[in-house]
Design a protein around this motif. Structure first.
Motif, short mmCIF file in Angstrom:
data_model
loop_
_atom_site.label_atom_id
_atom_site.label_comp_id
_atom_site.label_asym_id
_atom_site.label_seq_id
_atom_site.Cartn_x
_atom_site.Cartn_y
_atom_site.Cartn_z
N SER A 41 -10.79 -27.78 -62.26
CA SER A 41 -12.12 -27.93 -62.83
C SER A 41 -12.98 -26.69 -62.58
CB SER A 41 -12.81 -29.17 -62.24
OG SER A 41 -13.09 -28.99 -60.86
N ASN A 64 -17.05 -24.96 -66.93
CA ASN A 64 -16.74 -26.36 -67.24
C ASN A 64 -17.89 -27.28 -66.85
OD1 ASN A 64 -14.09 -25.71 -68.17
ND2 ASN A 64 -13.37 -25.65 -66.05
N LEU A 263 -11.58 -32.39 -66.76
CA LEU A 263 -11.40 -32.33 -65.31
C LEU A 263 -12.74 -32.31 -64.58
CD1 LEU A 263 -8.47 -29.75 -65.14
CD2 LEU A 263 -8.32 -32.23 -64.86
N ALA A 264 -13.71 -31.59 -65.14
CA ALA A 264 -15.04 -31.55 -64.53
C ALA A 264 -15.70 -32.92 -64.56
CB ALA A 264 -15.92 -30.53 -65.25
#
Length: 295
Positions: A41, A64, A263-264
């Motif tokens: 991330s 991100n 992912l973040a």
């Protein structure tokens, strides 16, 4: 006798070695993907586009997270998620505690009928369409209370609290009644403080469900100002699928990728639960054993 003791010690060592090896293996299975998600991330879109396992970000970037927080309404969604989680947990635990306290008394009229009706709700529900029609008839569509009122009752949680209340000594209640305390005072001053392990366990389960709840918004909310964090992040992920690359002067510059934004969002939505869980862990362990042992 000595040989038998040596054999038992050897068997014990083998057993401990196998257990430690298996536990270490499972720990690695859990930690390694989690670490990969966190590290990825913070990686740039270019490094993520190359693929492969990321143990450490080769190109550290906050793009991100900037893509997630670029939407100005993200903080409004965060406040909605916090409010619905806090208010939902408090009202759910207190409501279930009241019902559990009443059903823990064998002299309550109609107790068997109420218990039977509660057990039925654990196995059967009205279904999605009847539930939607009920929510609509109650006027809860596009209101904040659609997050709170339908989630007030869970008979599974009532059973946990009911079993806990039954283990409270009758002498405490009798002494309080002699001193002139009524049912409400006994419930609030005696049973609530003594039931903190059970209530913390239920609060943890319900808090995770409230924080991660996505379908309630999807089904009953169209007003974007009432979107919780999960719904808002879902929109961000959908929008990022068409904005992951920018074409500048004929060359493609990758700033963020859909994977990086996803992912973040995973890290952002998981972080509050990871922080809160250790605080409630000591209550959670004891609360899980409630009703398991009968004396």
């Amino acid at each position: 006798m000595q040989a038998k003791r040596v054999k038992q010690d050897l068997d014990s060592r083998i057993f401990d070695t196998v257990n430690v090896t298996i536990l270490l293996l499972f720990t690695m299975i859990i930690i390694v993907p989690l670490w990969n998600v966190i590290v990825s991330s913070f990686s740039s879109g270019r490094s993520l586009a190359e693929g492969g396992f990321v143990f450490w970000p080769t190109e550290f970037s906050l793009e991100n997270y900037q893509a997630v927080f670029r939407d100005e309404t993200i903080w409004q969604s965060f406040i909605i998620s916090v409010l619905k989680t806090v208010i939902g947990v408090l009202t759910h635990v207190f409501f279930c505690a009241m019902i559990g306290y009443g059903l823990s008394k064998s002299n309550v009229r109609g107790r068997k009928l109420y218990v039977t009706m509660g057990v039925i709700t654990m196995f059967f529900s009205g279904g999605m369409i009847p539930t939607y029609l009920l929510i609509k008839s109650l006027g809860l569509l596009n209101t904040f209370w659609v997050y709170i009122i339908p989630a007030l009752f869970s008979y599974y949680d009532v059973v946990i609290l009911m079993n806990f209340f039954r283990n409270v000594p009758d002498s405490l209640e009798e002494s309080a009644k002699i001193d002139g305390a009524g049912d409400w005072k006994i419930f609030l001053r005696i049973f609530i403080p003594l039931s903190m392990p059970a209530m913390a366990t239920i609060a943890l389960f319900n808090g995770v469900n409230q924080w991660n709840d996505f379908m309630t918004t999807k089904l009953y909310i169209t007003d974007q100002w009432l979107y919780p964090l999960q719904m808002k992040l879902y929109e961000i992920i959908v929008q990022s699928q068409t904005q992951s690359m920018q074409n500048i002067g004929g060359s493609v510059v990758i700033e963020t990728t859909t994977k990086g934004v996803q992912l973040a969002t995973i890290v952002i939505t998981t972080l509050p639960i990871v922080v809160i869980y250790p605080i409630l862990q000591r209550y959670f362990i004891s609360g899980m054993m409630l009703g398991a042992v009968k004396e």
